[in-house]
Design an enzyme around this catalytic site. Structure first.
Site, PDB file in Angstrom:
ATOM      1  N   ASN A   9       0.884  -1.171   0.061  1.00 55.45           N
ATOM      2  CA  ASN A   9       0.028  -0.021   0.078  1.00 55.45           C
ATOM      3  C   ASN A   9       0.806   1.297  -0.137  1.00 55.45           C
ATOM      4  O   ASN A   9       1.657   1.310   1.036  1.00 55.45           O
ATOM      5  CB  ASN A   9      -0.852  -0.131   1.137  1.00 55.45           C
ATOM      6  N   HIS A  12       1.102   6.210   1.838  1.00 55.21           N
ATOM      7  CA  HIS A  12       1.981   7.004   3.009  1.00 55.21           C
ATOM      8  C   HIS A  12       2.812   8.014   1.762  1.00 55.21           C
ATOM      9  O   HIS A  12       3.008   9.429   2.142  1.00 55.21           O
ATOM     10  CB  HIS A  12       2.450   6.348   3.689  1.00 55.21           C
ATOM     11  N   HIS A  45      -5.713   3.419  -1.908  1.00 58.77           N
ATOM     12  CA  HIS A  45      -7.073   3.624  -1.144  1.00 58.77           C
ATOM     13  C   HIS A  45      -7.341   5.114  -1.665  1.00 58.77           C
ATOM     14  O   HIS A  45      -6.834   6.218  -1.357  1.00 58.77           O
ATOM     15  CB  HIS A  45      -7.072   3.945   0.365  1.00 58.77           C
ATOM     16  N   ARG A  47      -9.521   8.006  -1.069  1.00 58.62           N
ATOM     17  CA  ARG A  47     -10.532   8.297  -0.014  1.00 58.62           C
ATOM     18  C   ARG A  47     -11.597   9.413  -0.584  1.00 58.62           C
ATOM     19  O   ARG A  47     -10.912  10.116  -1.551  1.00 58.62           O
ATOM     20  CB  ARG A  47      -9.884   8.818   1.013  1.00 58.62           C
ATOM     21  N   ARG A  51      -7.420  12.774   0.846  1.00 57.16           N
ATOM     22  CA  ARG A  51      -6.359  13.402   1.670  1.00 57.16           C
ATOM     23  C   ARG A  51      -5.001  12.676   1.134  1.00 57.16           C
ATOM     24  O   ARG A  51      -3.853  13.288   1.730  1.00 57.16           O
ATOM     25  CB  ARG A  51      -6.420  12.509   3.205  1.00 57.16           C
ATOM     26  N   GLU A  72      -8.944   0.440  -3.185  1.00 56.36           N
ATOM     27  CA  GLU A  72      -9.580   0.203  -1.993  1.00 56.36           C
ATOM     28  C   GLU A  72     -10.514   1.464  -1.961  1.00 56.36           C
ATOM     29  O   GLU A  72     -10.101   2.541  -2.446  1.00 56.36           O
ATOM     30  CB  GLU A  72      -8.841   0.412  -0.746  1.00 56.36           C
ATOM     31  N   THR A 103      -8.245   3.189   8.013  1.00 57.47           N
ATOM     32  CA  THR A 103      -9.438   2.373   8.191  1.00 57.47           C
ATOM     33  C   THR A 103      -9.374   1.822   9.456  1.00 57.47           C
ATOM     34  O   THR A 103      -8.741   0.941   9.679  1.00 57.47           O
ATOM     35  CB  THR A 103      -9.567   1.529   7.012  1.00 57.47           C
ATOM     36  N   GLU A 153     -10.746  -9.881   2.404  1.00 60.51           N
ATOM     37  CA  GLU A 153      -9.560  -9.480   3.212  1.00 60.51           C
ATOM     38  C   GLU A 153      -9.957  -9.253   4.836  1.00 60.51           C
ATOM     39  O   GLU A 153     -10.736  -8.594   5.138  1.00 60.51           O
ATOM     40  CB  GLU A 153      -9.102  -8.193   2.735  1.00 60.51           C
ATOM     41  N   HIS A 192      -3.780  -4.840   7.675  1.00 59.67           N
ATOM     42  CA  HIS A 192      -3.927  -3.670   8.534  1.00 59.67           C
ATOM     43  C   HIS A 192      -2.981  -4.012   9.786  1.00 59.67           C
ATOM     44  O   HIS A 192      -3.190  -5.211  10.457  1.00 59.67           O
ATOM     45  CB  HIS A 192      -5.377  -3.671   8.698  1.00 59.67           C
TER      46      HIS A 192
HETATM   47  N1  PXP Z   1      -5.914  -3.249   3.926  1.00 63.26           N
HETATM   48  C1  PXP Z   1      -6.641  -2.316   4.186  1.00 63.26           C
HETATM   49  C2  PXP Z   1      -8.324  -2.896   3.403  1.00 63.26           C
HETATM   50  C3  PXP Z   1      -6.410  -1.083   4.437  1.00 63.26           C
HETATM   51  O1  PXP Z   1      -7.533  -0.254   4.441  1.00 63.26           O
HETATM   52  C4  PXP Z   1      -5.011  -0.636   4.839  1.00 63.26           C
HETATM   53  C5  PXP Z   1      -4.582   0.679   5.181  1.00 63.26           C
HETATM   54  O2  PXP Z   1      -4.801   1.399   4.313  1.00 63.26           O
HETATM   55  C6  PXP Z   1      -4.072  -1.844   4.746  1.00 63.26           C
HETATM   56  C7  PXP Z   1      -4.577  -3.112   4.169  1.00 63.26           C
HETATM   57  C8  PXP Z   1      -2.626  -1.628   5.103  1.00 63.26           C
HETATM   58  O3  PXP Z   1      -2.660  -1.099   6.182  1.00 63.26           O
HETATM   59  P1  PXP Z   1      -1.367  -0.679   7.124  1.00 63.26           P
HETATM   60  O4  PXP Z   1      -0.754   0.643   6.553  1.00 63.26           O
HETATM   61  O5  PXP Z   1      -1.508  -0.688   8.511  1.00 63.26           O
HETATM   62  O6  PXP Z   1      -0.262  -1.848   6.838  1.00 63.26           O
END
Ligand code: PXP
Length: 247
Positions: A9, A12, A45, A47, A51, A72, A103, A153, A192
């Site tokens: 992901n 960031h 993602h 959003r 953001r 996402e 999330t 997921e 997550h």
């Molecule tokens: N999976 C989903 C559905 C998420 O919303 C997120 C956060 O955007 C992640 C995985 C990744 O989470 P983390 O950044 O805590 O590794």
């Protein structure tokens, strides 16, 4: 040989860019580096409040990602119509609240099956595979299957935050949810809060086919570089796999 896929992901990277309204650092470049280091999927993602990831990022990523693009999104009209137009390989439906840092919980599927089924059907009609991000709860997984999702997921955030006996209980919930998902014929992903320590136990769950990880990989990338951070995660996941098979 089973190898768990890694989705990275890159939100960031966009958060850092948006903090100054510059054109850098670019999540598109980050995604390319992740793929070059062996990532199997790029996750972003989009959003409602934009953001971090912007529509521009998703549209360019659609053209540049060579592995799998996982978008996402929440079930709102704005992002749903972008998704149906851009056609990522995979769409993961997540809940979204403007005030949250990230999330926070899984999608409420139980009791909202008609609504969720409609969204799933709309994405599938656009040729997109659909995953639902749900709490580690067998009922939520069963409801996801009834909604036509091809993947679930499982939310690992509660496990990641728990400690000691509580963490063992949370891991058991993930295990039960994962086996329900596989039994119902869905692919099983997890994500997550996973990092270079706590993801090991999740890799050992036989039914888990994919992990989506953002924060921990991006945090490490600051110090060791993006490609090294991805490679280290893949190495850890493979190591855990070998150990699991040897048990
Ligand atoms: N999976 C989903 C559905 C998420 O919303 C997120 C956060 O955007 C992640 C995985 C990744 O989470 P983390 O950044 O805590 O590794």
């Amino acid at each position: 040989m089973r190898r768990i896929r890694l989705g990275v992901n890159v939100d960031h990277v966009a958060t850092l860019r948006q903090a100054r309204g510059t054109t850098y650092p670019d999540p598109v470049l980050a995604a390319g580096l992740c793929e070059m280091a062996g990532a199997d999927q790029v996750t972003v993602h989009l959003r409602e409040d934009r953001r971090h990831i912007q529509e521009r990022d998703v549209r360019i990523l659609r053209q540049t990602v060579q592995t799998v693009l996982n978008l996402e999104l929440a079930a709102n009209e704005d992002v749903l119509s972008i998704a149906c137009d851009v056609k990522p390989d995979l769409a993961t439906l997540v809940p979204e609240r403007r005030q949250e840092l990230t999330t926070e919980g899984g999608l409420a599927v139980v009791g909202r099956e008609t609504e969720v089924s409609d969204v799933v059907a709309r994405l599938k009609a656009a040729g997109i595979r659909v995953s639902l991000f749900v709490n580690p709860d067998v009922e939520a997984v069963e409801a996801s299957a009834r909604c036509g999702a091809q993947q679930v997921e499982i939310h690992t955030g509660f496990y990641a935050e728990a400690r000691g006996a509580e963490q063992a209980l949370e891991l058991k919930r993930i295990r039960l949810a994962a086996s329900a998902g596989a039994r119902l014929g869905m692919s099983v992903a997890a994500g997550h809060g996973l990092d270079y320590v706590n993801s090991r136990a999740v890799c050992a769950i036989h039914q888990v086919e994919e992990l989506n990880i953002g924060h921990a990989i991006m945090g490490r990338a600051f110090f060791v570089g993006m490609q090294e951070a991805v490679r280290e995660m893949i190495a850890l996941m493979s190591e855990e796999e070998v150990r699991h098979r040897a048990r």
